[in-house]
Write a protein that holds these residues in place. Structure first.
Motif, short mmCIF file in Angstrom:
data_model
loop_
_atom_site.label_atom_id
_atom_site.label_comp_id
_atom_site.label_asym_id
_atom_site.label_seq_id
_atom_site.Cartn_x
_atom_site.Cartn_y
_atom_site.Cartn_z
N CYS A 22 0.85 -1.18 0.00
CA CYS A 22 0.00 0.00 0.00
C CYS A 22 0.89 1.23 0.00
O CYS A 22 1.75 1.37 0.87
CB CYS A 22 -0.91 0.00 1.21
N ALA A 23 0.66 2.10 -0.97
CA ALA A 23 1.43 3.33 -1.08
C ALA A 23 0.55 4.52 -0.73
O ALA A 23 -0.54 4.67 -1.30
CB ALA A 23 1.97 3.48 -2.49
N ALA A 24 1.03 5.34 0.17
CA ALA A 24 0.33 6.57 0.54
C ALA A 24 0.96 7.75 -0.18
O ALA A 24 2.18 7.86 -0.24
CB ALA A 24 0.38 6.78 2.05
N SER A 25 0.12 8.61 -0.71
CA SER A 25 0.62 9.80 -1.42
C SER A 25 -0.36 10.94 -1.23
O SER A 25 -1.43 10.78 -0.66
CB SER A 25 0.79 9.49 -2.91
N GLY A 26 0.04 12.11 -1.72
CA GLY A 26 -0.83 13.27 -1.61
C GLY A 26 -0.28 14.27 -0.61
O GLY A 26 0.92 14.37 -0.40
N SER A 27 -1.19 14.98 0.01
CA SER A 27 -0.82 16.02 0.95
C SER A 27 -0.59 15.41 2.33
O SER A 27 -1.48 15.43 3.19
CB SER A 27 -1.91 17.08 1.00
N ILE A 28 0.61 14.87 2.53
CA ILE A 28 0.93 14.17 3.78
C ILE A 28 1.87 15.01 4.63
O ILE A 28 2.96 15.34 4.17
CB ILE A 28 1.56 12.81 3.50
N PHE A 29 1.44 15.35 5.85
CA PHE A 29 2.35 15.98 6.80
C PHE A 29 2.99 14.92 7.67
O PHE A 29 4.19 14.89 7.87
CB PHE A 29 1.63 17.01 7.66
N SER A 30 2.16 14.02 8.19
CA SER A 30 2.69 12.90 8.96
C SER A 30 1.67 11.77 8.98
O SER A 30 0.47 12.00 8.84
CB SER A 30 3.03 13.31 10.39
N ILE A 31 2.18 10.56 9.13
CA ILE A 31 1.32 9.38 9.22
C ILE A 31 1.56 8.73 10.56
O ILE A 31 2.71 8.48 10.95
CB ILE A 31 1.60 8.38 8.09
N ASN A 32 0.49 8.43 11.27
CA ASN A 32 0.60 7.72 12.53
C ASN A 32 0.47 6.23 12.24
O ASN A 32 1.27 5.66 11.51
CB ASN A 32 -0.46 8.23 13.51
N ALA A 33 -0.54 5.59 12.74
CA ALA A 33 -0.70 4.15 12.50
C ALA A 33 -1.12 3.88 11.07
O ALA A 33 -1.81 4.68 10.45
CB ALA A 33 -1.73 3.57 13.47
N MET A 34 -0.68 2.74 10.56
CA MET A 34 -1.15 2.22 9.28
C MET A 34 -1.63 0.79 9.53
O MET A 34 -1.19 0.14 10.48
CB MET A 34 -0.04 2.23 8.23
N GLY A 35 -2.50 0.33 8.66
CA GLY A 35 -3.00 -1.01 8.91
C GLY A 35 -3.72 -1.60 7.73
O GLY A 35 -3.89 -0.97 6.68
N TRP A 36 -4.09 -2.86 7.93
CA TRP A 36 -4.86 -3.60 6.94
C TRP A 36 -6.14 -4.12 7.58
O TRP A 36 -6.12 -4.60 8.72
CB TRP A 36 -4.04 -4.78 6.40
N ILE A 98 -3.75 6.55 9.39
CA ILE A 98 -4.16 7.67 10.25
C ILE A 98 -3.13 8.77 10.01
O ILE A 98 -1.96 8.62 10.39
CB ILE A 98 -4.21 7.26 11.72
N ALA A 99 -3.55 9.82 9.35
CA ALA A 99 -2.59 10.82 8.88
C ALA A 99 -3.14 12.22 9.03
O ALA A 99 -4.35 12.42 9.18
CB ALA A 99 -2.24 10.54 7.42
N ARG A 100 -2.24 13.18 8.98
CA ARG A 100 -2.68 14.57 8.92
C ARG A 100 -1.99 15.27 7.75
O ARG A 100 -0.86 14.93 7.39
CB ARG A 100 -2.46 15.31 10.23
N THR A 101 -2.71 16.22 7.19
CA THR A 101 -2.26 16.83 5.94
C THR A 101 -1.43 18.09 6.13
O THR A 101 -0.78 18.56 5.21
CB THR A 101 -3.47 17.13 5.04
N ASN A 102 -1.49 18.67 7.34
CA ASN A 102 -0.62 19.80 7.63
C ASN A 102 -0.45 19.92 9.14
O ASN A 102 -1.11 19.21 9.90
CB ASN A 102 -1.16 21.10 7.02
N TYR A 103 0.42 20.82 9.58
CA TYR A 103 0.80 20.90 10.99
C TYR A 103 -0.41 21.14 11.89
O TYR A 103 -0.51 20.57 12.96
CB TYR A 103 1.83 22.01 11.18
N GLY A 104 -1.33 21.97 11.46
CA GLY A 104 -2.44 22.34 12.33
C GLY A 104 -3.67 21.44 12.24
O GLY A 104 -4.63 21.63 12.98
N SER A 105 -3.65 20.49 11.35
CA SER A 105 -4.85 19.68 11.13
C SER A 105 -4.88 18.46 12.05
O SER A 105 -3.83 17.98 12.47
CB SER A 105 -4.92 19.22 9.67
N PRO A 106 -6.07 17.98 12.35
CA PRO A 106 -6.17 16.78 13.18
C PRO A 106 -5.84 15.53 12.35
O PRO A 106 -5.88 15.56 11.12
CB PRO A 106 -7.63 16.77 13.60
N TYR A 107 -5.53 14.45 13.05
CA TYR A 107 -5.34 13.19 12.35
C TYR A 107 -6.69 12.70 11.83
O TYR A 107 -7.72 12.81 12.50
CB TYR A 107 -4.74 12.14 13.28
N GLN A 108 -6.68 12.18 10.61
CA GLN A 108 -7.88 11.63 9.98
C GLN A 108 -7.59 10.21 9.51
O GLN A 108 -6.44 9.83 9.31
CB GLN A 108 -8.31 12.48 8.78
#
Length: 121
Positions: A22-36, A98-108
């Protein structure tokens, strides 16, 4: 937004192996957990395995000892090595991050489109 693209699914005989990516791309600031997660016909989506950025893992009891989750933080990739596959593993497998797209955004929570895994008996 964050896009997740899975690959590696297919048809395999019981006892065989597959490796999902699985490849994550786009507007990524940081990624927390990943899973299947997996979803069989007529059933709810359920956890298969998760992994934290530091490598801590969690597995569903049904896959312990058979599946291994791993990730490459530098490449924003997560993998699922599936061994000793059983017909009951047949499902669509979804990648989650579980990722956020910029410094001020919540994890989604973000999801891929899924990849079909079919195990024949």
């Amino acid at each position: 937004q964050v896009q997740l693209v899975e690959s590696g699914g297919g048809l395999v005989q019981a006892g065989g192996s597959l490796r999902l990516s699985c490849a994550a791309s786009g507007s990524i600031f940081s990624i927390n957990a990943m899973g299947w997660y997996c979803q069989a016909p007529g059933k709810q989506r359920e956890l298969v395995a998760t992994i934290t950025p530091s490598g801590n893992t969690n597995y569903a009891d049904s896959v312990k000892g058979r599946f291994t989750i791993s990730r490459d933080n530098a490449k924003n990739m997560v993998y699922l090595s599936m061994n000793s596959l059983k017909p009951e593993d047949t499902a669509v497998y979804f990648c989650n991050a579980i990722a956020r797209t910029n410094y001020g955004s919540p994890y989604q929570s973000f999801w891929g489109q899924g990849t079909q895994v079919t195990v024949s008996s």
